[in-house]
Design a protein around this motif. Structure first.
Motif, PDB file in Angstrom:
ATOM      1  N   ILE A 107       8.880   7.577   7.651  1.00 43.45           N
ATOM      2  CA  ILE A 107       9.208   8.359   6.464  1.00 43.45           C
ATOM      3  C   ILE A 107       8.558   7.639   5.287  1.00 43.45           C
ATOM      4  N   GLN A 108       7.837   8.398   4.482  1.00 45.32           N
ATOM      5  CA  GLN A 108       7.212   7.831   3.291  1.00 45.32           C
ATOM      6  C   GLN A 108       7.847   8.452   2.056  1.00 45.32           C
ATOM      7  N   PHE A 109       8.075   7.629   1.054  1.00 50.63           N
ATOM      8  CA  PHE A 109       8.808   8.052  -0.151  1.00 50.63           C
ATOM      9  C   PHE A 109       7.995   7.713  -1.386  1.00 50.63           C
ATOM     10  N   PHE A 112     -11.120   7.828   2.826  1.00 49.05           N
ATOM     11  CA  PHE A 112     -10.325   7.261   1.732  1.00 49.05           C
ATOM     12  C   PHE A 112      -9.197   8.233   1.390  1.00 49.05           C
ATOM     13  N   HIS A 113      -8.018   7.663   1.109  1.00 48.72           N
ATOM     14  CA  HIS A 113      -6.905   8.522   0.705  1.00 48.72           C
ATOM     15  C   HIS A 113      -5.972   7.783  -0.226  1.00 48.72           C
ATOM     16  N   GLU A 114      -5.379   8.563  -1.137  1.00 50.16           N
ATOM     17  CA  GLU A 114      -4.376   8.071  -2.088  1.00 50.16           C
ATOM     18  C   GLU A 114      -3.425   9.235  -2.322  1.00 50.16           C
ATOM     19  N   HIS A 115      -2.195   8.927  -2.739  1.00 54.42           N
ATOM     20  CA  HIS A 115      -1.206   9.992  -2.961  1.00 54.42           C
ATOM     21  C   HIS A 115      -0.680   9.889  -4.393  1.00 54.42           C
ATOM     22  N   HIS A 116      -0.435  11.023  -5.026  1.00 57.98           N
ATOM     23  CA  HIS A 116       0.183  10.957  -6.363  1.00 57.98           C
ATOM     24  C   HIS A 116       1.205  12.063  -6.565  1.00 57.98           C
ATOM     25  N   ALA A 140      -5.723   4.021  -3.302  1.00 61.72           N
ATOM     26  CA  ALA A 140      -6.706   4.463  -2.300  1.00 61.72           C
ATOM     27  C   ALA A 140      -7.057   3.343  -1.317  1.00 61.72           C
ATOM     28  N   HIS A 141      -7.170   3.730  -0.069  1.00 62.65           N
ATOM     29  CA  HIS A 141      -7.697   2.851   0.975  1.00 62.65           C
ATOM     30  C   HIS A 141      -8.174   3.718   2.129  1.00 62.65           C
ATOM     31  N   ARG A 142      -8.835   3.072   3.083  1.00 64.99           N
ATOM     32  CA  ARG A 142      -9.176   3.803   4.304  1.00 64.99           C
ATOM     33  C   ARG A 142      -9.040   2.863   5.483  1.00 64.99           C
ATOM     34  N   HIS A 143      -8.839   3.459   6.655  1.00 66.68           N
ATOM     35  CA  HIS A 143      -8.657   2.657   7.866  1.00 66.68           C
ATOM     36  C   HIS A 143      -9.139   3.440   9.071  1.00 66.68           C
ATOM     37  N   SER A 144      -9.385   2.686  10.153  1.00 68.87           N
ATOM     38  CA  SER A 144      -9.870   3.357  11.359  1.00 68.87           C
ATOM     39  C   SER A 144      -8.749   4.123  12.049  1.00 68.87           C
ATOM     40  N   LEU A 171       7.013  13.007   6.500  1.00 70.74           N
ATOM     41  CA  LEU A 171       6.792  12.291   7.758  1.00 70.74           C
ATOM     42  C   LEU A 171       5.310  11.937   7.873  1.00 70.74           C
ATOM     43  N   ASP A 172       5.030  10.661   8.123  1.00 66.40           N
ATOM     44  CA  ASP A 172       3.671  10.222   8.414  1.00 66.40           C
ATOM     45  C   ASP A 172       3.533  10.041   9.924  1.00 66.40           C
ATOM     46  N   GLY A 173       2.401  10.441  10.471  1.00 66.22           N
ATOM     47  CA  GLY A 173       2.121  10.162  11.881  1.00 66.22           C
ATOM     48  C   GLY A 173       0.784   9.459  11.973  1.00 66.22           C
ATOM     49  N   LEU A 174       0.723   8.368  12.704  1.00 72.30           N
ATOM     50  CA  LEU A 174      -0.543   7.640  12.879  1.00 72.30           C
ATOM     51  C   LEU A 174      -0.650   7.126  14.311  1.00 72.30           C
ATOM     52  N   ASP A 175      -1.886   6.785  14.694  1.00 74.28           N
ATOM     53  CA  ASP A 175      -2.118   6.227  16.033  1.00 74.28           C
ATOM     54  C   ASP A 175      -2.161   4.694  15.980  1.00 74.28           C
ATOM     55  N   ILE A 176      -1.359   4.108  15.104  1.00 76.03           N
ATOM     56  CA  ILE A 176      -1.378   2.656  14.886  1.00 76.03           C
ATOM     57  C   ILE A 176      -1.189   1.839  16.171  1.00 76.03           C
ATOM     58  N   PRO A 177      -0.185   2.147  17.000  1.00 73.93           N
ATOM     59  CA  PRO A 177      -0.017   1.322  18.212  1.00 73.93           C
ATOM     60  C   PRO A 177      -1.222   1.407  19.151  1.00 73.93           C
ATOM     61  N   PHE A 232      -1.744  11.740   9.691  1.00 70.11           N
ATOM     62  CA  PHE A 232      -1.434  13.056   9.115  1.00 70.11           C
ATOM     63  C   PHE A 232      -0.092  12.953   8.422  1.00 70.11           C
ATOM     64  N   ARG A 233       0.217  13.937   7.615  1.00 69.47           N
ATOM     65  CA  ARG A 233       1.539  14.059   6.975  1.00 69.47           C
ATOM     66  C   ARG A 233       2.103  15.409   7.364  1.00 69.47           C
ATOM     67  N   PHE A 234       3.414  15.453   7.591  1.00 67.27           N
ATOM     68  CA  PHE A 234       4.089  16.735   7.783  1.00 67.27           C
ATOM     69  C   PHE A 234       5.276  16.770   6.821  1.00 67.27           C
ATOM     70  N   LEU A 278       2.031   5.871  19.298  1.00 67.34           N
ATOM     71  CA  LEU A 278       2.241   6.613  18.040  1.00 67.34           C
ATOM     72  C   LEU A 278       3.195   5.907  17.092  1.00 67.34           C
ATOM     73  N   TRP A 279       2.921   6.085  15.831  1.00 68.87           N
ATOM     74  CA  TRP A 279       3.701   5.527  14.745  1.00 68.87           C
ATOM     75  C   TRP A 279       4.157   6.692  13.898  1.00 68.87           C
ATOM     76  N   ALA A 280       5.464   6.811  13.709  1.00 69.49           N
ATOM     77  CA  ALA A 280       5.997   7.821  12.800  1.00 69.49           C
ATOM     78  C   ALA A 280       6.760   7.074  11.725  1.00 69.49           C
ATOM     79  N   GLU A 330       0.792  -1.239   0.000  1.00 63.68           N
ATOM     80  CA  GLU A 330       0.000   0.000   0.000  1.00 63.68           C
ATOM     81  C   GLU A 330       0.827   1.292   0.000  1.00 63.68           C
ATOM     82  N   ARG A 331       1.848   1.338   0.868  1.00 61.96           N
ATOM     83  CA  ARG A 331       2.635   2.567   1.001  1.00 61.96           C
ATOM     84  C   ARG A 331       4.104   2.216   1.155  1.00 61.96           C
ATOM     85  N   ARG A 332       4.991   3.051   0.569  1.00 58.31           N
ATOM     86  CA  ARG A 332       6.411   2.863   0.819  1.00 58.31           C
ATOM     87  C   ARG A 332       6.758   3.717   2.043  1.00 58.31           C
TER      88      ARG A 332
HETATM   89  C1  1HN Z   1      -1.226   4.573   5.454  1.00 57.50           C
HETATM   90  O1  1HN Z   1      -2.435   4.540   4.909  1.00 57.50           O
HETATM   91  C2  1HN Z   1      -0.320   5.550   5.072  1.00 57.50           C
HETATM   92  O2  1HN Z   1      -1.847   6.586   3.615  1.00 57.50           O
HETATM   93  C3  1HN Z   1       0.920   5.612   5.644  1.00 57.50           C
HETATM   94  O3  1HN Z   1       0.153   7.273   3.570  1.00 57.50           O
HETATM   95  C4  1HN Z   1       1.291   4.684   6.564  1.00 57.50           C
HETATM   96  C5  1HN Z   1       0.796   2.710   7.869  1.00 57.50           C
HETATM   97  C6  1HN Z   1      -0.056   1.706   8.218  1.00 57.50           C
HETATM   98  C7  1HN Z   1      -1.317   1.645   7.693  1.00 57.50           C
HETATM   99  C8  1HN Z   1      -1.726   2.578   6.784  1.00 57.50           C
HETATM  100  C9  1HN Z   1      -0.712   6.539   4.012  1.00 57.50           C
HETATM  101  C10 1HN Z   1       0.406   3.656   6.950  1.00 57.50           C
HETATM  102  C11 1HN Z   1      -0.852   3.608   6.400  1.00 57.50           C
END
Ligand code: 1HN
Length: 362
Positions: free
Chosen positions: A100-102, A152-156, A111-115, A166-172, A119-121, A96-98, A75-77
Motif C-alpha cells: 500500500i502506498q500513501f 522514469f516515474h514520479e507521483h504527485h 523521480a527514479h527508474r529501476h529494472s 496498491l503497488d505491484g512489482l516483481d521485486i522478489p 503497476f498501480r491499482f 511478487l511484491w504488493a 523514495e516512496r511511502r
Molecule cells: C517504487 O518505485 C514504487 O514508484 C513503489 O511507486 C514501490 C518498491 C521498491 C522499489 C521501488 C513507486 C517500490 C518502488
C-alpha cells in the motif's frame, strides 16, 4: 536415498561422518541428503496463503503519512505486504511484491527508474498523477496504471486529500535473478501537469486502433487502463452470457485480461493483470496453477479459499495465493476482483501448468 548409516560398521560410520565434514569444508553438498527439498514431487512454496485487510492497511498507511516523510532515500511511502512464510523479507509471494502506498495532500514522490516492473491499482480515491517518462497519467478509482521496467516515474498529489493505492512489482523475482538496477531522476518534479488524458492514452487508447507504422513493444505503451472500459467489458461479458453467448470463464464468472495493444499479450513482461466479476452466489471452479498471484477485492464481499485456509473478504482486502495452492472464490454479493500474477514468467520458461476442477471440487 538416505544415508546408509546403520548398515555400516563403526569405522565406516566414522569415515562417512568425516566425508560429510570434508564436503562441508570444501563447500560441497551431496544430492542424496537434499533431493526431496531440491526436487519436491510438486511445488512446495515457502510463502503461505495470507490475507491483509484494507481496514488494517489504510489506517496504518495513514499513520505513516503523519510520521514518515516521503522523499529522496526512502523514495516512496510504500508498505509491503510481507508473507509470514517468507520471514524478514518484504515479499508477498516468491516472485511478487504488493504494497500500500500513501501520498498526503500536495505531496510528491521523486523521480527514479529501476529494472523492476511495476503497476498501480486504485481501489479508492483520486487526485494523484503519476508521471511516466514525463507523461502525466491520472490515477482514479478502478484504474490500472503501468510503470514498465526502466521507465522514469514520479507521483504527485494535487489535492487537499491523501490518496492510497496498491503497488505491484516483481521485486522478489528480480532480487532472486540478481537483475536489479536503480537510478535516480531529477530531485524536483519534472512536470506538475494534470491532463485528464495522458499522451499514451491519446495515442494507444482507442479500441482496435493503433498509430500506423509503430512497431510492437514488449511492454504496453498504454500506461492507463480506465475503470469505465474495464467495467463495461465485464458487464457486457455477463450480459452476453445471459443471452446465451459463451463469453465468460464459467457461468456467472466474467474476466478480462489487460493486454498490450501492440501484441495482444500481457501488459507487462513479467506480470499478468486481470479483473474478474462474479455474480452474487457464484462459486468458482477450484483451480491450482504453477506460479503465484495476488488478489484484491475491488467491490463486494465473499470468501476466498486457498489451500486449507479461508478468508472472508470485502472491498480493498488483499489475498496472496502461493504456487500450486488450490483456489476457490465464493461471491456473497456481486464481487469484482483485481488479480495480478507472475504467469508470463512461467509461460516464457515453459513451466506453466494449471489444473481445474476434479483435482478438485471442494
Ligand atoms: C517504487 O518505485 C514504487 O514508484 C513503489 O511507486 C514501490 C518498491 C521498491 C522499489 C521501488 C513507486 C517500490 C518502488
Amino acid at each position: 536415498m538416505t544415508t546408509p548409516a546403520g548398515q555400516l560398521s563403526e569405522p565406516e560410520d566414522v569415515a562417512l561422518k568425516q566425508l560429510y565434514d570434508d564436503f562441508d569444508r570444501a563447500a560441497l553438498m551431496p544430492l542424496w541428503t537434499q533431493r526431496e527439498e531440491m526436487m519436491s514431487l510438486v511445488p512446495s512454496p515457502g510463502a503461505v496463503p495470507a490475507c491483509w485487510r484494507w481496514a488494517t492497511l489504510f489506517p496504518l498507511a495513514s499513520r505513516a503519512g503523519e510520521l514518515v516523510p516521503v522523499g529522496r532515500g526512502g523514495e516512496r511511502r510504500a508498505i509491503a505486504l510481507a508473507n509470514p512464510g517468507i520471514p524478514g523479507r518484504p515479499f508477498t509471494t516468491a516472485t511478487l511484491w504488493a504494497a500500500i502506498q500513501f501520498l498526503g495532500p500536495h505531496e510528491s514522490a521523486p523521480a527514479h527508474r529501476h529494472s523492476q516492473t511495476a503497476f498501480r491499482f486504485v481501489v479508492e480515491g483520486e487526485g494523484v498523477w503519476t508521471n511516466v517518462d514525463g507523461d502525466a497519467v491520472a490515477m482514479r478509482r478502478g484504474d490500472l496504471l503501468l510503470t514498465p521496467s526502466w521507465h522514469f516515474h514520479e507521483h504527485h498529489n494535487t489535492t487537499d486529500k491523501p490518496m492510497a493505492w496498491l503497488d505491484g512489482l516483481d521485486i522478489p523475482l528480480v532480487h532472486q535473478l540478481d537483475a536489479g538496477f536503480f537510478e535516480l531522476g531529477p530531485d524536483t518534479l519534472t512536470t506538475a501537469a494534470t491532463p485528464a488524458r495522458s499522451v499514451s492514452e491519446r495515442l494507444w487508447g482507442h479500441p482496435g486502433l493503433l498509430p500506423a507504422a509503430m512497431p510492437a513493444r514488449p511492454n504496453s505503451p498504454l500506461m492507463a487502463y480506465r475503470w469505465i472500459h474495464t467495467d463495461a467489458a465485464l458487464s457486457d461479458q455477463l450480459a452476453c452470457e445471459a443471452e446465451g453467448v459463451p463469453a465468460t470463464v464459467e457461468p456467472g464468472h466474467g474476466a478480462v485480461r489487460f493486454t498490450n495493444p501492440t501484441t495482444g499479450g500481457d501488459v507487462l513482461r513479467t506480470i499478468r493483470t486481470e479483473m474478474h466479476r462474479l455474480r452474487a452466489g457464484v462459486t468458482t471452479t477450484r483451480v491450482r496453477t504453477v506460479g503465484s498471484s495476488v488478489w484484491q477485492v475491488f467491490e463486494g464481499s465473499g470468501t476466498v479459499y486457498v489451500a486449507d485456509q479461508s478468508f472472508e473478504v470485502a472491498t480493498g482486502d488483499v489475498v496472496a495465493v502461493p504456487s500450486w495452492q488450490k483456489l476457490t472464490i465464493e461471491a456473497t454479493t456481486g464481487l469484482d476482483l483485481f488479480r495480478f500474477g507472475d504467469d508470463p514468467v512461467y509461460e516464457a520458461l515453459g513451466l506453466a501448468r494449471t489444473v481445474r476442477g476434479e483435482d478438485g471440487t471442494r
